[in-house]
Enzyme design. Structure first.
Site, PDB file in Angstrom:
ATOM      1  N   TYR A 153     -45.480  35.212 -72.076  1.00  0.00           N
ATOM      2  CA  TYR A 153     -45.555  36.338 -73.027  1.00  0.00           C
ATOM      3  C   TYR A 153     -44.913  36.053 -74.392  1.00  0.00           C
ATOM      4  O   TYR A 153     -45.497  36.392 -75.426  1.00  0.00           O
ATOM      5  CB  TYR A 153     -45.007  37.626 -72.392  1.00  0.00           C
ATOM      6  CG  TYR A 153     -46.059  38.268 -71.518  1.00  0.00           C
ATOM      7  CD1 TYR A 153     -46.958  39.182 -72.059  1.00  0.00           C
ATOM      8  CD2 TYR A 153     -46.215  37.884 -70.196  1.00  0.00           C
ATOM      9  CE1 TYR A 153     -47.958  39.730 -71.283  1.00  0.00           C
ATOM     10  CE2 TYR A 153     -47.223  38.430 -69.404  1.00  0.00           C
ATOM     11  CZ  TYR A 153     -48.088  39.347 -69.951  1.00  0.00           C
ATOM     12  OH  TYR A 153     -49.097  39.878 -69.191  1.00  0.00           O
ATOM     13  N   GLU A 173     -47.594  43.179 -63.313  1.00  0.00           N
ATOM     14  CA  GLU A 173     -48.090  41.922 -62.714  1.00  0.00           C
ATOM     15  C   GLU A 173     -47.162  41.443 -61.594  1.00  0.00           C
ATOM     16  O   GLU A 173     -47.626  40.958 -60.564  1.00  0.00           O
ATOM     17  CB  GLU A 173     -48.286  40.862 -63.815  1.00  0.00           C
ATOM     18  CG  GLU A 173     -49.534  41.192 -64.640  1.00  0.00           C
ATOM     19  CD  GLU A 173     -49.558  40.629 -66.057  1.00  0.00           C
ATOM     20  OE1 GLU A 173     -48.877  39.622 -66.317  1.00  0.00           O
ATOM     21  OE2 GLU A 173     -50.263  41.209 -66.910  1.00  0.00           O
TER      22      GLU A 173
HETATM   23  C1  HEM Z   1     -49.266  42.122 -74.496  1.00  0.00           C
HETATM   24  C2  HEM Z   1     -49.935  41.002 -74.436  1.00  0.00           C
HETATM   25  C3  HEM Z   1     -51.351  40.868 -73.946  1.00  0.00           C
HETATM   26  C4  HEM Z   1     -52.439  41.690 -74.102  1.00  0.00           C
HETATM   27  C5  HEM Z   1     -52.510  43.014 -74.851  1.00  0.00           C
HETATM   28  C6  HEM Z   1     -53.558  41.064 -73.417  1.00  0.00           C
HETATM   29  C7  HEM Z   1     -54.831  41.598 -73.328  1.00  0.00           C
HETATM   30  C8  HEM Z   1     -55.877  41.054 -72.621  1.00  0.00           C
HETATM   31  C9  HEM Z   1     -57.192  41.642 -72.464  1.00  0.00           C
HETATM   32  C10 HEM Z   1     -57.640  42.975 -73.082  1.00  0.00           C
HETATM   33  C11 HEM Z   1     -57.934  40.823 -71.690  1.00  0.00           C
HETATM   34  C12 HEM Z   1     -59.394  41.019 -71.263  1.00  0.00           C
HETATM   35  C13 HEM Z   1     -59.431  41.700 -69.924  1.00  0.00           C
HETATM   36  C14 HEM Z   1     -60.847  41.814 -69.372  1.00  0.00           C
HETATM   37  O1  HEM Z   1     -61.681  40.914 -69.577  1.00  0.00           O
HETATM   38  O2  HEM Z   1     -61.099  42.817 -68.688  1.00  0.00           O
HETATM   39  C15 HEM Z   1     -57.089  39.698 -71.351  1.00  0.00           C
HETATM   40  C16 HEM Z   1     -57.508  38.640 -70.587  1.00  0.00           C
HETATM   41  C17 HEM Z   1     -56.771  37.470 -70.446  1.00  0.00           C
HETATM   42  N1  HEM Z   1     -55.484  37.265 -70.861  1.00  0.00           N
HETATM   43 FE1  HEM Z   1     -54.286  38.586 -71.805  1.00  0.00          FE
HETATM   44  N2  HEM Z   1     -53.137  39.885 -72.874  1.00  0.00           N
HETATM   45  C18 HEM Z   1     -51.807  39.723 -73.160  1.00  0.00           C
HETATM   46  C19 HEM Z   1     -51.003  38.666 -72.790  1.00  0.00           C
HETATM   47  C20 HEM Z   1     -51.460  37.496 -72.199  1.00  0.00           C
HETATM   48  C21 HEM Z   1     -50.655  36.322 -71.927  1.00  0.00           C
HETATM   49  C22 HEM Z   1     -49.150  36.191 -72.181  1.00  0.00           C
HETATM   50  C23 HEM Z   1     -51.469  35.384 -71.390  1.00  0.00           C
HETATM   51  C24 HEM Z   1     -51.110  33.980 -70.981  1.00  0.00           C
HETATM   52  C25 HEM Z   1     -51.095  32.974 -71.805  1.00  0.00           C
HETATM   53  C26 HEM Z   1     -52.805  35.979 -71.302  1.00  0.00           C
HETATM   54  C27 HEM Z   1     -53.916  35.365 -70.781  1.00  0.00           C
HETATM   55  C28 HEM Z   1     -55.127  35.976 -70.539  1.00  0.00           C
HETATM   56  C29 HEM Z   1     -56.259  35.312 -69.884  1.00  0.00           C
HETATM   57  C30 HEM Z   1     -56.291  33.864 -69.378  1.00  0.00           C
HETATM   58  C31 HEM Z   1     -57.290  36.260 -69.824  1.00  0.00           C
HETATM   59  C32 HEM Z   1     -58.707  36.045 -69.284  1.00  0.00           C
HETATM   60  C33 HEM Z   1     -59.493  35.451 -70.433  1.00  0.00           C
HETATM   61  C34 HEM Z   1     -60.857  34.932 -70.080  1.00  0.00           C
HETATM   62  O3  HEM Z   1     -61.646  35.662 -69.451  1.00  0.00           O
HETATM   63  O4  HEM Z   1     -61.084  33.802 -70.490  1.00  0.00           O
HETATM   64  N3  HEM Z   1     -52.759  37.255 -71.810  1.00  0.00           N
HETATM   65  N4  HEM Z   1     -55.849  39.863 -71.905  1.00  0.00           N
END
Ligand code: HEM
Length: 171
Positions: A94, A136
């Site tokens: 994060y 999580e």
């Molecule tokens: C407050 C911080 C964060 C927000 C607001 C956020 C938001 C999101 C959202 C909206 C999605 C798409 C969900 C969907 O497809 O239904 C997502 C997917 C994802 N997030 Fe985050 N995220 C955050 C932090 C992180 C962190 C720290 C990581 C790790 C490095 C991360 C890794 C991912 C990955 C790997 C996906 C799936 C992407 C894909 O389909 O290729 N996120 N996140």
């Protein structure tokens, strides 16, 4: 979160809506160039099509616009947390995302991004990150405590492979 942070984040939400995808595109470029190990966990197709940039921009905007009424985001937080858990996203990732997201906001907004605005966003990001980390952790714990469950990744031995059809193989 302080009342001042809530006010500043809410007031700057429309700017994010306008520049959201430019900010998140810049964010991913910088993050992947400085933390290339993260390329392995993000879906390259979703990056190319812009789906991931749009998803993050929409999530950040929804958060900013509802920062004084976070209850409406509960379902979205649960959905995103489950997506994260399926990738085994960990608390230590994060701050990396936060650092690059804040730098991207500062870069795209230029002079408009005052210290006051950036500090408010930093505090707001920390609050949201803590929420995701907690939800999580609950998912990881539940999987770990389930019968035959585990946490994180685990080794399996493939004992059989069956070609079910041209497209489907069972392991
Ligand atoms: C407050 C911080 C964060 C927000 C607001 C956020 C938001 C999101 C959202 C909206 C999605 C798409 C969900 C969907 O497809 O239904 C997502 C997917 C994802 N997030 Fe985050 N995220 C955050 C932090 C992180 C962190 C720290 C990581 C790790 C490095 C991360 C890794 C991912 C990955 C790997 C996906 C799936 C992407 C894909 O389909 O290729 N996120 N996140």
């Amino acid at each position: 979160m302080s009342e001042q942070t809530i006010q500043i984040v809410k007031a700057t939400a429309p700017v994010l809506a306008e520049h959201g995808e430019t900010i998140t595109r810049h964010f991913y470029q910088q993050m992947f160039s400085q933390n290339p190990e993260l390329l392995n966990i993000f879906n390259a197709t979703n990056q190319k099509t812009g789906r991931q940039q749009a998803a993050l921009a929409n999530a950040v905007y929804a958060y900013a616009a509802n920062i004084d009424n976070l209850g409406v985001l509960t379902a979205a937080v649960q959905r995103i947390a489950h997506k994260h858990a399926s990738f085994n996203i960990l608390p230590e990732q994060y701050p990396i995302v936060g650092k690059h997201l804040l730098e991207a906001v500062a870069h795209v907004l230029g002079d408009a991004a005052t210290d006051e605005i950036l500090n408010a966003w930093k505090e707001a990001y920390g609050f949201l990150a803590a929420l995701f980390i907690e939800v999580e952790e609950g998912i990881y714990r539940e999987s770990e405590l389930a019968e035959g469950g585990w946490r994180g990744t685990r080794e399996f031995r493939v004992v059989n492979k069956v070609q079910e059809s041209e497209l489907i193989t069972s392991f």
